[in-house]
Enzyme design. Structure first.
Site: not given
Ligand code: GUN
Length: 283
Positions: A91, A47, A114
């Site tokens: 995350q 990311k 998110d």
């Molecule tokens: N863990 C797995 N997918 C995601 C996501 O899209 N965002 C976040 N913050 N954690 C994740």
């Protein structure tokens, strides 16, 4: 037949980059990464790289596995107040001693790129478009649109009821919107006859995190199959990423299918940048 998520994601991010080049400031995105889970480290690194390549400023805030809930909440509050940061992502998974619910509530809804804050989830459910949609479900709707996969009046079966994918995707696809109007069934651990329900799907979405769970006998002839799984499995001593769908078993029966890697995964990242730019423009 194979849906190229990587290409669409790159087009979306390229468009964002072009927009940002015209701006005086740059959108900022902060990642909070707790502990040393290799999968989470990989996702955050990917990311961050996407940010760097497309005109976003990003920061990784690394906290140890043992960080207290209070210290994490204080860090979130600090980022909430920082006007140079437009998006904040914690995350997941988050260590067990910390309440994921409290963390989701703590992120300012206006920076919750998110889309996990109850305010944004609630807006999604109510059909309001001015919040943030969770990135993976949002990316899937963009893939449908781009591939001209009609959802109206189609039976979509989603395997998995997570807050990150299954629930918000079901909510999006049932809306009275161009990306919705589907008849949605969500199947999960408590469902009887998962296989036979999946077999009735015009569009089957696998989001359970079980390598190669979906085989030929789950799939109706001509169905569209969307594979959300990113499972790291060891094969011949090497770590390999495989989906929730046994691609080679189902590919002959589907009309379209997303590969892993290169399907849904890149779209999740593209929509994260899309949401961050939206937040920047609204700030
Ligand atoms: N863990 C797995 N997918 C995601 C996501 O899209 N965002 C976040 N913050 N954690 C994740």
């Amino acid at each position: 037949m194979i849906i190229d998520g990587k290409r669409l994601a790159n087009n979306i991010m390229q468009d964002l980059k072009t927009q940002i080049e015209k701006e005086k400031a740059k959108p900022g995105l902060a990642f909070i990464l707790i502990g040393e889970d290799p999968a989470s480290e990989t996702y955050v690194r990917m990311k961050k790289k996407a940010c760097e390549n497309h005109g976003f400023v990003s920061h990784i805030i690394k906290l140890t596995e043992k960080v207290s809930e209070n210290d994490l909440l204080a860090k979130i509050e600090e980022v909430n107040k920082d006007s140079s940061i437009h998006g904040l992502l914690v995350q997941q998974p988050i260590p067990k001693h910390i309440s994921t619910t409290k963390v989701m509530h703590a992120v300012a809804p206006s920076k919750d790129v998110d889309g996990f804050h109850p305010m944004n989830m609630g807006k999604l459910l109510l059909g309001e478009d001015d919040g943030f949609f969770p990135c993976t479900p949002f990316g899937i709707t963009k893939l449908f649109d781009h591939e001209k996969i009609e959802t109206a009046s189609k039976h979509v079966v989603i395997i998995g009821r997570s807050n990150i994918v299954g629930k918000p995707l079901a909510a999006l696809l049932m809306q009275k919107k161009s990306y919705g109007n589907a008849t949605v069934t969500v199947v999960h651990r408590g469902t009887k006859n998962i296989k036979s329900i999946c077999k009735t799907a015009d569009i089957l979405v696998a989001a359970i995190g079980k390598p190669h769970f979906v085989t030929k006998d789950f799939v109706k002839d001509g169905a569209v199959v969307i594979d959300v799984g990113i499972n790291r499995v060891k094969s011949d001593g090497k770590v390999k990423v495989v989906g929730d769908v046994d691609f080679s078993s189902v590919e002959a029966s589907v009309s379209k299918i997303t590969p892993v890697p290169g399907g849904v995964g890149p779209m999740t990242i593209a929509m994260l940048l899309y949401n961050t730019y939206k937040s920047f423009k609204c700030s």
